[in-house]
Design a protein around this motif. Structure first.
Motif, PDB file in Angstrom:
ATOM      1  N   THR A 137       0.808  -1.226   0.000  1.00 29.00           N
ATOM      2  CA  THR A 137       0.000   0.000   0.000  1.00 29.00           C
ATOM      3  C   THR A 137       0.839   1.274   0.000  1.00 29.00           C
ATOM      4  O   THR A 137       0.280   2.368  -0.112  1.00 29.00           O
ATOM      5  CB  THR A 137      -0.914   0.009   1.234  1.00 29.00           C
ATOM      6  N   LEU A 138       2.158   1.146   0.132  1.00 26.92           N
ATOM      7  CA  LEU A 138       3.008   2.334   0.177  1.00 26.92           C
ATOM      8  C   LEU A 138       2.910   3.188  -1.084  1.00 26.92           C
ATOM      9  O   LEU A 138       2.840   4.431  -0.987  1.00 26.92           O
ATOM     10  CB  LEU A 138       4.462   1.918   0.425  1.00 26.92           C
ATOM     11  N   PRO A 139       2.875   2.657  -2.299  1.00 24.83           N
ATOM     12  CA  PRO A 139       2.762   3.519  -3.493  1.00 24.83           C
ATOM     13  C   PRO A 139       1.462   4.329  -3.511  1.00 24.83           C
ATOM     14  O   PRO A 139       1.447   5.469  -3.988  1.00 24.83           O
ATOM     15  CB  PRO A 139       2.821   2.525  -4.660  1.00 24.83           C
ATOM     16  N   ILE A 140       0.385   3.740  -3.007  1.00 26.74           N
ATOM     17  CA  ILE A 140      -0.892   4.463  -2.978  1.00 26.74           C
ATOM     18  C   ILE A 140      -0.819   5.632  -2.002  1.00 26.74           C
ATOM     19  O   ILE A 140      -1.339   6.727  -2.267  1.00 26.74           O
ATOM     20  CB  ILE A 140      -2.027   3.492  -2.595  1.00 26.74           C
ATOM     21  N   ILE A 141      -0.145   5.420  -0.866  1.00 26.97           N
ATOM     22  CA  ILE A 141      -0.040   6.468   0.144  1.00 26.97           C
ATOM     23  C   ILE A 141       0.836   7.619  -0.356  1.00 26.97           C
ATOM     24  O   ILE A 141       0.548   8.798  -0.128  1.00 26.97           O
ATOM     25  CB  ILE A 141       0.526   5.875   1.447  1.00 26.97           C
ATOM     26  N   LEU A 142       1.918   7.306  -1.059  1.00 30.40           N
ATOM     27  CA  LEU A 142       2.889   8.314  -1.467  1.00 30.40           C
ATOM     28  C   LEU A 142       2.592   8.964  -2.810  1.00 30.40           C
ATOM     29  O   LEU A 142       3.348   9.839  -3.243  1.00 30.40           O
ATOM     30  CB  LEU A 142       4.295   7.689  -1.519  1.00 30.40           C
TER      31      LEU A 142
END
Length: 409
Positions: free
Chosen positions: A322-327
């Motif tokens: 989920t890190l790419p969605i958050i950033l």
């Protein structure tokens, strides 16, 4: 009417009619069975299923090629013999150029190479998310496709929890490594002390063969324990220079090699011609060997609670999925290198914890066993040398005493 019935009932006519019926049965075509009509379908279905299963196996083997390669590098690194540090290695270890050296050796590090599969996977996921969001922003996809983005507040709240989880996991693994190191140092020091007690308390004149055999068994015990805790060790090759062939065959036939070695030591002590107090003192030294076996087997058989390891792994996976969605809102395409750096860093910390959880492949056990052997051999050589030197001094002293005490003419 009578004549016609008579003609039909005559034997010749009956025989001809039967032959006609028999021939007609032979001429009639046999009905085509129903089952063979489905045979080609079954063959085609089986061939289709076999080909699909073959393709599935090929796909699985292709996807597993990189993880298997990374695991192979890691396992070869685990089997590589470690070395003890000396003064030169300590100077290199604290050199100011160590950072450059460590950076240049990154591509040969088994820890980094073993992380290639997860890091590539999560970086690829970040690239897919970035490409999808870019397509949405450029109106290349229909409007009902949503833009993948979210608030960073959940990550800000869970980041300390992930950090503490990784720290506790690594600390627990290091505690196991330290326990294994202390256990082995007790075995090494205990073997050296045991050999010193044997050389001091056992008279060589009446127990020459047993004393020599007992010292060989003491030197061989650390090697047997090392082969017991290191997977893939060749105990026959490691003990062939320390034990005689008949003793080695008994060791190899036993199910527990270190305990069999302790039995050799115990039986040798019982056969020695000693006073009871000296025998008891020597038998008490065996306790350090039993303690070492117990600690080593405990560390081998009982890992860190598996729920803790699984929780750390799942947390890391969900975090980086989920890190790419958050950033995305803050970084756009920079989410790809950001995800790569985050995955490489955090998974590296977790990998180090997993590696040192099993402490024995991380220790220089081969050199510790050689250290025990060389120390005892040196003690034996020094014992003979010092014994001969003292005998020579006593003989010279007695000769001087006789010369000085002789009356002069």
């Amino acid at each position: 009417m009578r004549e016609s019935t008579t003609l039909l009932r005559s034997p010749s006519n009956l025989a001809s009619s039967q032959r006609l019926l028999f021939n007609s049965k032979l001429i009639l075509p046999s009905p085509v069975p129903f089952k063979p009509k489905h045979m080609p379908c079954k063959v085609f279905c089986s061939q289709t299923s076999e080909s699909s299963s073959t393709q599935t196996l090929k796909l699985i083997s292709t996807l597993r090629a990189i993880p298997d390669w990374a695991d192979g590098i890691k396992e070869r690194g685990m089997k590589k013999k470690k070395s003890l540090y000396n003064h030169e290695k300590w100077l290199q270890h604290r050199s100011s150029l160590r950072h450059v050296r460590h950076l240049l050796s990154s591509l040969s590090s088994r820890v980094i190479l073993s992380l290639i599969p997860p890091v590539i996977f999560f970086t690829s996921v970040a690239a897919v998310v970035a490409a999808y969001n870019s397509a949405i922003s450029m109106n290349w996809l229909p409007e009902f496709f949503p833009l993948l983005r979210a608030s960073s507040l959940p990550y800000q709240l869970t980041a300390p929890a992930l950090a503490l989880l990784l720290v506790f996991r690594t600390e627990a693994s290091f505690a196991r490594f330290e326990e294994g190191r202390k256990a082995w140092m007790k075995v090494v020091s205990g073997a050296e002390e045991f050999a010193r007690q044997v050389m001091a308390n056992v008279d060589g004149s009446s127990n020459v063969a047993l004393k020599k055999a007992l010292l060989q068994y003491i030197m061989a015990f650390p090697v047997a324990l090392k082969c017991h805790v290191i997977y893939g060790s060749d105990i026959r090759n490691d003990l062939k220079d320390l034990l005689k062939q008949d003793d080695l065959s008994i060791i190899l036939s036993s199910k527990h090699h270190p305990r069999c070695m302790i039995e050799f030591i115990s039986q040798s002590i019982r056969l020695l011609l000693l006073e009871e107090s000296k025998r008891t003192a020597l038998e008490s030294k065996i306790s350090c060997f039993h303690e070492g076996i117990g600690i080593c087997e405990q560390l081998m058989g009982i890992p860190i609670p598996l729920s803790y390891t699984r929780l750390t792994s799942r947390f890391l996976v969900l975090w980086h999925l989920t890190l790419p969605i958050i950033l995305w809102d803050d970084c756009n395409w920079i989410v790809v290198p950001a995800t790569f750096i985050s995955a490489a860093s955090l998974f590296c910390i977790e990998e180090v914890g997993v590696l040192i959880e099993e402490p024995f492949p991380m220790l220089a056990l081969d050199e510790l066993c050689n250290l025990v052997h060389d120390s005892i051999q040196e003690a034996i050589a020094m014992e003979h040398l010092i014994h001969d030197q003292l005998l020579t001094k006593r003989k010279n002293h007695s000769n001087e005493h006789l010369t000085n005490g002789r009356p002069t003419s």
